[in-house]
Design an enzyme around this catalytic site. Sequence first.
Site, mmCIF file in Angstrom:
data_model
loop_
_atom_site.group_PDB
_atom_site.id
_atom_site.type_symbol
_atom_site.label_atom_id
_atom_site.label_comp_id
_atom_site.label_asym_id
_atom_site.label_seq_id
_atom_site.Cartn_x
_atom_site.Cartn_y
_atom_site.Cartn_z
ATOM 1 N NE ARG A 69 -9.408 -23.497 51.126
ATOM 2 C CZ ARG A 69 -10.449 -24.276 50.919
ATOM 3 N NH1 ARG A 69 -11.053 -24.845 51.928
ATOM 4 N NH2 ARG A 69 -10.879 -24.477 49.710
ATOM 5 C CG HIS A 157 -12.582 -26.435 45.259
ATOM 6 N ND1 HIS A 157 -13.739 -26.559 44.527
ATOM 7 C CD2 HIS A 157 -12.973 -26.097 46.510
ATOM 8 C CE1 HIS A 157 -14.787 -26.301 45.299
ATOM 9 N NE2 HIS A 157 -14.345 -26.011 46.501
ATOM 10 C CD GLU A 361 -10.081 -28.646 50.873
ATOM 11 O OE1 GLU A 361 -10.961 -29.074 51.656
ATOM 12 O OE2 GLU A 361 -10.280 -27.710 50.093
#
Length: 378
Positions: A69, A157, A361
């Site tokens: 990420r 996000h 995620e």
Amino acid sequence: MPGHLLTLNAGSSSIKFALFDAAGDLAAPVQAGQVEGIGTRGGPADHTQALRQVLDRLGPAPVAAVGHRIVHGGTHFEAPCIVDDAVLAQIEALAPLAPLHQPHNLAGVRAAQAAFPGVPQVACFDTAFHRTMPEVHQRFALPEELFRRGIRRYGFHGLSYESIAAQLAARQPALAAGRAVVAHLGNGCSMCALQGGRSVATTMSFSPLDGLTMGTRCGRLDAAVVLHLQQQEGWPVDDVSRLLHEGSGLLGLSGLASDMRELEAAAAQGHEGATRAIDHFVEQVLRELAALAAALRGLDAVVFTGGIGENSAGLRARIVQGARWLGLQLDDEANRLGPRGPGRITTDDSPVQALVLRTNEEAVIARHTARLTGVGSS
Ligand code: AMP
């Protein structure tokens, strides 16, 4: 190619990890956890040591690809990509736009490159999902020159919104094709307006500081407050930054805690600060919901996700009831069940539907990593 996919989310003081069997279910890790306390006494000294602790926990599972990420992809990265030297340099060049996150994300990539030589690494950007926003929603009312130099609304996000958009499309294709506002309410909070599953507008902007009232971040704030603290009150820049990032939001308002569960318990006992913080939180969500519905020129669905959105029936109830005028009619029983129930928390005949979906995620990162590296595809 068989093997395992590892996803890493490297923050300032922790590395969260999830391990997926590439041949198995990419929505469900076979192992997940985090190593905390990087740089603190008793914790790992740096990200390399922290990753070593992650590897100790993983055991002998062969890792065939790693997905990361990465908070900021600037205007360049519109999708995940395989990390090479050029990509690494571009990620590094974006560090000034996200000084609190990007250097730690990078440290995670470098530690993984050293730990898994020759294993492909994939970068998944939190900003990429919002590259579809029309330009009007990417701009501040500042001179064009600054926009061109990167002073713009990026949004964050994105991996969470991608997860929710995919789940909504699978469960409620008609709603997913329409106008939805997703409320990601956790420690960090933001909301996103989706038209047909694509981001149109979002509350976080240049940085993850803007928008909603968060655990410790202030959210929307008149820029003149920053000028006042520095120019009139003589605050050093670092102190202002600490205030806005670490000492504001629910913590600052309540004088008690940043954690919503703790605040709900304290408010139930009559704690004034906790009540004040929760009231502010709800009010900001309602204001932004209306603003995003306006950006969509209407509303078909609202989706709650994140630690607060998924778990606090009380807050969901207050928000849905406060948005009754927009066409939301709460189903109390379904709301109490939340994600353990049918997922929908409004009545059958509610003109606008509200749902609760668990964000995932890591699964989004794992899917992109599998697709880009070919690991897991036979
Ligand atoms: P996240 O950053 O998504 O992990 O969300 C963290 C936030 O979710 C914290 O403020 C927690 O207090 C909140 N949270 C988790 N579980 C609950 C719960 N059952 N009720 C209220 N808030 C919760």
